[in-house]
Enzyme design. Structure first.
Site, PDB file in Angstrom:
ATOM      1  N   ASP A  18       0.884  -1.169   0.000  1.00 35.97           N
ATOM      2  CA  ASP A  18       0.000   0.000   0.000  1.00 35.97           C
ATOM      3  C   ASP A  18       0.925   1.223   0.000  1.00 35.97           C
ATOM      4  O   ASP A  18       1.464   1.591   1.033  1.00 35.97           O
ATOM      5  CB  ASP A  18      -0.903  -0.020   1.232  1.00 35.97           C
ATOM      6  CG  ASP A  18      -1.874   1.144   1.254  1.00 35.97           C
ATOM      7  OD1 ASP A  18      -2.332   1.567   0.176  1.00 35.97           O
ATOM      8  OD2 ASP A  18      -2.172   1.638   2.355  1.00 35.97           O
TER       9      ASP A  18
ATOM     10  N   ASP B  37      -2.708   0.961   6.875  1.00 41.77           N
ATOM     11  CA  ASP B  37      -1.792   0.688   5.763  1.00 41.77           C
ATOM     12  C   ASP B  37      -1.426  -0.799   5.726  1.00 41.77           C
ATOM     13  O   ASP B  37      -1.245  -1.378   4.658  1.00 41.77           O
ATOM     14  CB  ASP B  37      -0.504   1.520   5.908  1.00 41.77           C
ATOM     15  CG  ASP B  37      -0.783   2.984   6.126  1.00 41.77           C
ATOM     16  OD1 ASP B  37      -0.944   3.722   5.139  1.00 41.77           O
ATOM     17  OD2 ASP B  37      -0.856   3.393   7.305  1.00 41.77           O
TER      18      ASP B  37
ATOM     19  N   GLU C 151      -1.278  -1.349  -5.198  1.00 45.39           N
ATOM     20  CA  GLU C 151      -2.515  -0.648  -5.530  1.00 45.39           C
ATOM     21  C   GLU C 151      -2.291   0.267  -6.725  1.00 45.39           C
ATOM     22  O   GLU C 151      -1.273   0.946  -6.810  1.00 45.39           O
ATOM     23  CB  GLU C 151      -2.969   0.168  -4.312  1.00 45.39           C
ATOM     24  CG  GLU C 151      -4.338   0.767  -4.467  1.00 45.39           C
ATOM     25  CD  GLU C 151      -4.780   1.443  -3.177  1.00 45.39           C
ATOM     26  OE1 GLU C 151      -5.195   0.734  -2.257  1.00 45.39           O
ATOM     27  OE2 GLU C 151      -4.684   2.680  -3.111  1.00 45.39           O
TER      28      GLU C 151
END
Length: 173
Positions: free
Chosen positions: A10, A148, A74
């Site tokens: 992330d 996170d 991501e």
């Protein structure tokens, strides 16, 4: 039994969440195990280029020690109200993509809505829903924190679905 090692990331330049999952190469539908998870923290007082260097060093070390085969990250999402956030995230993603490519690892980019849908069943799930679902899926004693970390675990879980079948080594992790 052959294992595949998938790293979910992330990206961010204050905190980058990461998670290393081990999954069965023969039975990818089996529940994976969490090998390692955490965050790389960067001082916001440092110039962006210094934080990018720290991210590159931390990520290279993580991918080497985990013997990762797949890196899931991501995809970039830009909201018109927060263009600076997208630019900063883009810098971090660039470093992540570069490190994975240099190490010859398979790279999977995942939209946030796909990750949320795959893990919770709802593409617009809250951070807390992702945390509690990840906790339940991996039978963790507490929700992964900060978010996170739970996001990185969710990214890796979704990546397992996309990554199979992959060629894996027979080495022990």
């Amino acid at each position: 039994m052959r294992q595949m090692r998938i790293v979910g990331i992330d990206p961010g330049l204050q905190r980058t969440g990461y998670a290393v999952l081990r999954a069965s190469a023969e039975r990818p539908s089996d529940t994976p195990s969490l090998a390692e998870a955490g965050v790389f923290r960067f001082k916001s007082s440092l110039p962006v280029h210094d934080r990018l260097v720290e991210l590159e060093q931390d990520l290279t070390a993580l991918l080497a020690r985990s013997q990762a085969q797949v890196v899931c990250v991501e995809k970039l999402y830009a909201h018109y109200a927060h263009p600076t956030t997208a630019i900063i995230m883009g810098h971090a993603r660039g470093v992540i993509l570069l490190v994975a490519a240099r190490m010859g690892l398979r790279l999977i980019e995942l939209p946030a809505t796909e990750v949320k849908r795959a893990v919770t069943g709802n593409g617009h799930a809250s951070k807390q829903q992702v945390q509690s679902t990840v906790q339940a899926l991996l039978a963790l004693p507490a929700p992964p924190s900060p978010t996170d970390v739970s996001d990185a675990i969710a990214i890796a879980l979704t990546g397992i679905q996309r990554a199979t079948p992959i060629p894996v080594s027979s080495g022990h992790a």
